[in-house]
Motif scaffolding. Structure first.
Motif, mmCIF file in Angstrom:
data_model
loop_
_atom_site.group_PDB
_atom_site.id
_atom_site.type_symbol
_atom_site.label_atom_id
_atom_site.label_comp_id
_atom_site.label_asym_id
_atom_site.label_seq_id
_atom_site.Cartn_x
_atom_site.Cartn_y
_atom_site.Cartn_z
ATOM 1 N N GLY A 146 116.280 54.161 15.194
ATOM 2 C CA GLY A 146 116.495 55.318 14.337
ATOM 3 C C GLY A 146 115.252 56.086 13.944
ATOM 4 O O GLY A 146 114.348 56.318 14.739
ATOM 5 N N ASP A 147 115.219 56.494 12.675
ATOM 6 C CA ASP A 147 114.221 57.421 12.137
ATOM 7 C C ASP A 147 112.916 56.690 11.832
ATOM 8 O O ASP A 147 112.602 56.379 10.677
ATOM 9 C CB ASP A 147 114.778 58.107 10.895
ATOM 10 N N VAL A 148 112.163 56.404 12.903
ATOM 11 C CA VAL A 148 110.898 55.676 12.810
ATOM 12 C C VAL A 148 109.846 56.484 13.558
ATOM 13 O O VAL A 148 110.093 56.917 14.686
ATOM 14 C CB VAL A 148 111.012 54.261 13.429
ATOM 15 N N LYS A 149 108.691 56.661 12.934
ATOM 16 C CA LYS A 149 107.565 57.333 13.578
ATOM 17 C C LYS A 149 106.382 56.361 13.567
ATOM 18 O O LYS A 149 106.069 55.794 12.519
ATOM 19 C CB LYS A 149 107.196 58.616 12.841
ATOM 20 N N ILE A 150 105.741 56.209 14.735
ATOM 21 C CA ILE A 150 104.615 55.282 14.847
ATOM 22 C C ILE A 150 103.438 56.019 15.472
ATOM 23 O O ILE A 150 103.553 56.576 16.563
ATOM 24 C CB ILE A 150 104.982 54.046 15.691
ATOM 25 N N GLY A 151 102.271 55.988 14.786
ATOM 26 C CA GLY A 151 101.082 56.716 15.202
ATOM 27 C C GLY A 151 100.250 56.000 16.248
ATOM 28 O O GLY A 151 100.444 54.816 16.545
ATOM 29 N N GLU A 152 99.285 56.739 16.773
ATOM 30 C CA GLU A 152 98.405 56.309 17.858
ATOM 31 C C GLU A 152 97.745 54.947 17.595
ATOM 32 O O GLU A 152 97.360 54.640 16.474
ATOM 33 C CB GLU A 152 97.285 57.341 18.068
ATOM 34 N N GLU A 153 97.622 54.176 18.672
ATOM 35 C CA GLU A 153 96.910 52.891 18.721
ATOM 36 C C GLU A 153 97.451 51.846 17.755
ATOM 37 O O GLU A 153 96.778 50.862 17.450
ATOM 38 C CB GLU A 153 95.406 53.078 18.499
ATOM 39 N N SER A 154 98.677 52.031 17.300
ATOM 40 C CA SER A 154 99.313 51.006 16.480
ATOM 41 C C SER A 154 99.865 49.922 17.398
ATOM 42 O O SER A 154 99.996 50.115 18.611
ATOM 43 C CB SER A 154 100.423 51.614 15.620
ATOM 44 N N SER A 155 100.194 48.766 16.808
ATOM 45 C CA SER A 155 100.768 47.682 17.599
ATOM 46 C C SER A 155 101.889 47.021 16.806
ATOM 47 O O SER A 155 101.753 46.758 15.610
ATOM 48 C CB SER A 155 99.702 46.656 17.991
#
Length: 180
Positions: free
Chosen positions: A27-36
């Motif tokens: 769903g409504d999830v945003k994950i930014g650069e270089e995350s793990s």
């Protein structure tokens, strides 16, 4: 890893994010650069948004969810230890949440703070910036010192590096399988 839409809303995941096997994101999830996002972690965006910044690591067996109209927000450079439960809270940049901690609705963890392993941060509790908090319910023990901050930065950086390493290995394995 499994990625599911919820009512037509798909997670938005930066191309440099490492998603470990058996992680689930909906769903409504945003994950930014270089995350793990590590093994067996569940991030559900089926009640309210979950916003995860850049260079955030969410370690094995963690669960992230929300209450209606109350998003879950993790700012940049956050470390979430193994088996952490986050629910409709705000985790400010450079914070570290220790293994097995639970952070509940409306709680806010201040910038650069450290929540000790196994701690419970109750609903609405505000932990000030650059603090060490521990216990159930969590109480501020002391202000973090330079050594603490260096150790937290080392942990963060090691997870960015590990995530990018594992991402590269996974991509190489996928190419090998496609070519065979």
């Amino acid at each position: 890893m499994k990625i599911y839409p919820y009512h037509g809303i798909y997670p938005e995941i930066a191309s440099s994010v490492y998603l470990a096997d058996y992680s689930i994101i909906t769903g409504d999830v945003k994950i930014g650069e270089e995350s793990s996002i590590w093994f067996h972690t569940v991030i559900r965006g089926d009640v309210a948004p979950t916003i995860i910044g850049k260079r955030v690591n969410i370690q094995d067996h963690s669960v992230l969810h929300q209450s209606p109209k109350n998003p879950l927000i993790l700012e940049d450079d956050v470390t979430i230890g193994h088996k952490v439960m986050l629910h409709s809270a705000i985790i400010r940049k450079n914070a570290l949440i220790g293994m097995g901690a639970t952070i509940l609705d409306g709680a806010e963890i201040g910038e650069g703070s450290f929540i000790g392993a196994g701690s419970l941060v109750p609903p609405g509790k505000k932990i000030p910036p650059h603090s060490l908090a521990f216990g159930s319910p969590a109480k501020v023990i002391r202000e973090l010192n330079e050594e603490d901050r260096k150790d937290m930065a080392r942990i963060r950086q090691s997870y960015v590096e590990k995530g990018q390493y594992y991402k590269q290995i996974a991509e190489e394995e996928n190419k090998k399988q496609q070519n065979s």
